[in-house]
Design an enzyme around this catalytic site. Structure first.
Site, PDB file in Angstrom:
ATOM      1  N   LYS A 188       1.284  48.733  59.512  1.00  0.00           N
ATOM      2  CA  LYS A 188      -0.121  48.406  59.246  1.00  0.00           C
ATOM      3  C   LYS A 188      -0.871  49.646  58.776  1.00  0.00           C
ATOM      4  O   LYS A 188      -0.705  50.738  59.331  1.00  0.00           O
ATOM      5  CB  LYS A 188      -0.762  47.837  60.512  1.00  0.00           C
ATOM      6  CG  LYS A 188      -2.211  47.387  60.347  1.00  0.00           C
ATOM      7  CD  LYS A 188      -2.737  46.790  61.645  1.00  0.00           C
ATOM      8  CE  LYS A 188      -4.185  46.341  61.522  1.00  0.00           C
ATOM      9  NZ  LYS A 188      -4.692  45.718  62.765  1.00  0.00           N
TER      10      LYS A 188
ATOM     11  N   SER B  75      -5.714  40.692  66.976  1.00  0.00           N
ATOM     12  CA  SER B  75      -5.201  41.001  65.642  1.00  0.00           C
ATOM     13  C   SER B  75      -3.686  41.033  65.509  1.00  0.00           C
ATOM     14  O   SER B  75      -3.177  41.322  64.423  1.00  0.00           O
ATOM     15  CB  SER B  75      -5.776  42.342  65.161  1.00  0.00           C
ATOM     16  OG  SER B  75      -7.154  42.228  64.946  1.00  0.00           O
TER      17      SER B  75
ATOM     18  N   SER C  29      -6.600  41.412  62.174  1.00  0.00           N
ATOM     19  CA  SER C  29      -6.650  42.315  61.043  1.00  0.00           C
ATOM     20  C   SER C  29      -5.282  42.748  60.534  1.00  0.00           C
ATOM     21  O   SER C  29      -5.164  43.398  59.493  1.00  0.00           O
ATOM     22  CB  SER C  29      -7.446  43.569  61.437  1.00  0.00           C
ATOM     23  OG  SER C  29      -6.834  44.226  62.540  1.00  0.00           O
TER      24      SER C  29
END
Length: 403
Positions: free
Chosen positions: A53, A146, A122
């Protein structure tokens, strides 16, 4: 299938589907990846391709945090979680798309099952890349929901360990009270392999059918019909597999957790992003600005009171789990199937568990009538991650028997 052949299939999948899924923000060349796979250390993750990420530092790729403010930002070192994965044999193939600063603003990534639906956020790119078969595993982070929520929308396993179990050095801060590393895999066995590689934990060699509390929570009214159905299906499958299921009424000690968590999050983010607000305000998106502004109305006294509320709730919840000898609680992962691309979804069924700091895992369980993934969440006791993962493996086997 050899790991080399599997990696080539994954790279081929990226070439074929990258324009449709848009999970990657920066990526190594295929030739570099194949050479790295041949020369990587031998270990429990040998041959694994790994997405990271784009809020987690890597020495060989930029970390841009979903914001033009950090475009091209590089570091000299990996975050410890990345170093540990590389030492175990994994090869980082790229950085996955995140929402702006890991908040709630939708980004370019599409749900692999339907491009008109959100992949969640996210950790959008990480969940989508694993779901689409572009990578074997991917790191995400969870501050509210997330990891679990994108895993639910994309139909993969998503795991968030106990808060503070793994180091967050080199991971961009959103809320120092709640930020937690996590990851996505296709199945529980790979999730366990990641956990063992990062922690050196020895998993239980045997595990009796778990004792699981079926917990609807105070937010149950937010559950869509497909979530009600999948919880019922999971409950039935677990009972048929020999698990002991105990229905649990809404818990008084959790009633105030959601509001307290929102207070802490708003207060902290307003301060975490002080530099960006001062020097780059015009480059911050409207939704993030509004979210940050909420913290300006929260006093220090309110922040401290919220923390005290959470401290009491954590103690009471741990005692509740121990007194009832629960290995896990069965709860929704998300209100329903993935909504449209104008949102990243509602973390209503994640916030409490993240605020408590307990481990949580999403397990896929089929498709909704609209042919979108649905599944369930299991939450465990703090610092008993291995027990939760063992229960998740048994639950996954039970779900596979009825799939």
């Amino acid at each position: 299938m050899s790991t080399d052949h599997q990696a080539k299939q994954q790279l081929s999948r990226i070439a074929k589907r990258d324009d449709a899924v848009m999970a990657w923000v920066n990526r190594h060349d295929d030739d570099e990846i194949l050479v790295a796979l041949e020369t990587a250390p031998q270990g429990p993750l040998s041959g694994w391709t790994l997405g990271v990420k784009d809020v987690i530092d890597t020495f060989d790729l930029p970390t841009e945090r979903g914001s033009s403010i950090y475009a091209g930002r590089t570091t000299l070192n990996d975050a410890p979680c990345v170093s540990l994965a590389r030492e175990a044999g994994a090869v980082v193939i790229g950085k996955t798309v995140t929402t702006e600063f890991a908040f709630f603003t939708p980004n370019v990534t599409k749900n692999p099952h339907n491009p008109e639906r959100t992949p969640g956020g996210s950790s959008s790119g990480s969940a989508a890349a694993v779901a689409d078969g572009q990578v074997r595993a991917a790191f995400g982070t969870q501050t509210v929901g997330s990891v679990v929520r994108p895993a639910a929308y994309c139909g993969v396993v998503g795991f968030k360990p106990t808060h503070q179990l793994l180091p967050l050095t080199g991971v961009a801060t959103l809320s120092h009270a709640f930020d937690t590393l996590g990851w996505f895999t296709q199945g529980v066995s790979d999730c366990i392999a990641m956990f063992s590689a990062l922690t050196r934990a020895e998993m239980p060699t045997s595990h009796q059918p778990p004792r699981i509390g079926h917990y609807r929570s105070h937010q149950w009214d937010a559950a869509a019909p497909e979530t009600v159905d999948v919880i019922d299906s999971a409950r039935t499958a677990l009972i048929e597999s020999g698990s002991e299921i105990v229905d649990v009424d809404p818990l008084a000690h959790l009633e105030r957790v959601s509001q307290a968590a929102s207070t802490v999050l708003s207060y902290e983010t307003a301060r975490v992003f002080a530099w960006e607000r001062t020097h780059h305000y015009e480059e911050i998106g409207d939704l993030v600005r509004k979210t940050l502004a909420k913290g300006d109305d929260i006093s220090h006294e309110q922040y401290v009171e919220a923390h005290l509320t959470l401290m009491v709730a954590r103690t009471e919840h741990q005692e509740f789990m121990e007194v009832n000898a629960f290995d896990a609680l069965l709860t929704p992962s998300a209100p329903g199937e993935a909504p449209g691309i104008e949102t990243t979804g509602d973390p209503v069924f994640n916030r409490v568990w993240t605020a408590l700091g307990v481990p949580a895992i999403h397990l896929p369980l089929g498709m909704s009538p609209a042919e979108l993934p649905v599944g369930v969440q299991l939450t465990g006791r703090s610092w008993r991650d291995g027990d939760l993962l063992a229960s998740a493996a048994l639950a996954e086997a039970a779900f596979n028997d009825v799939a």
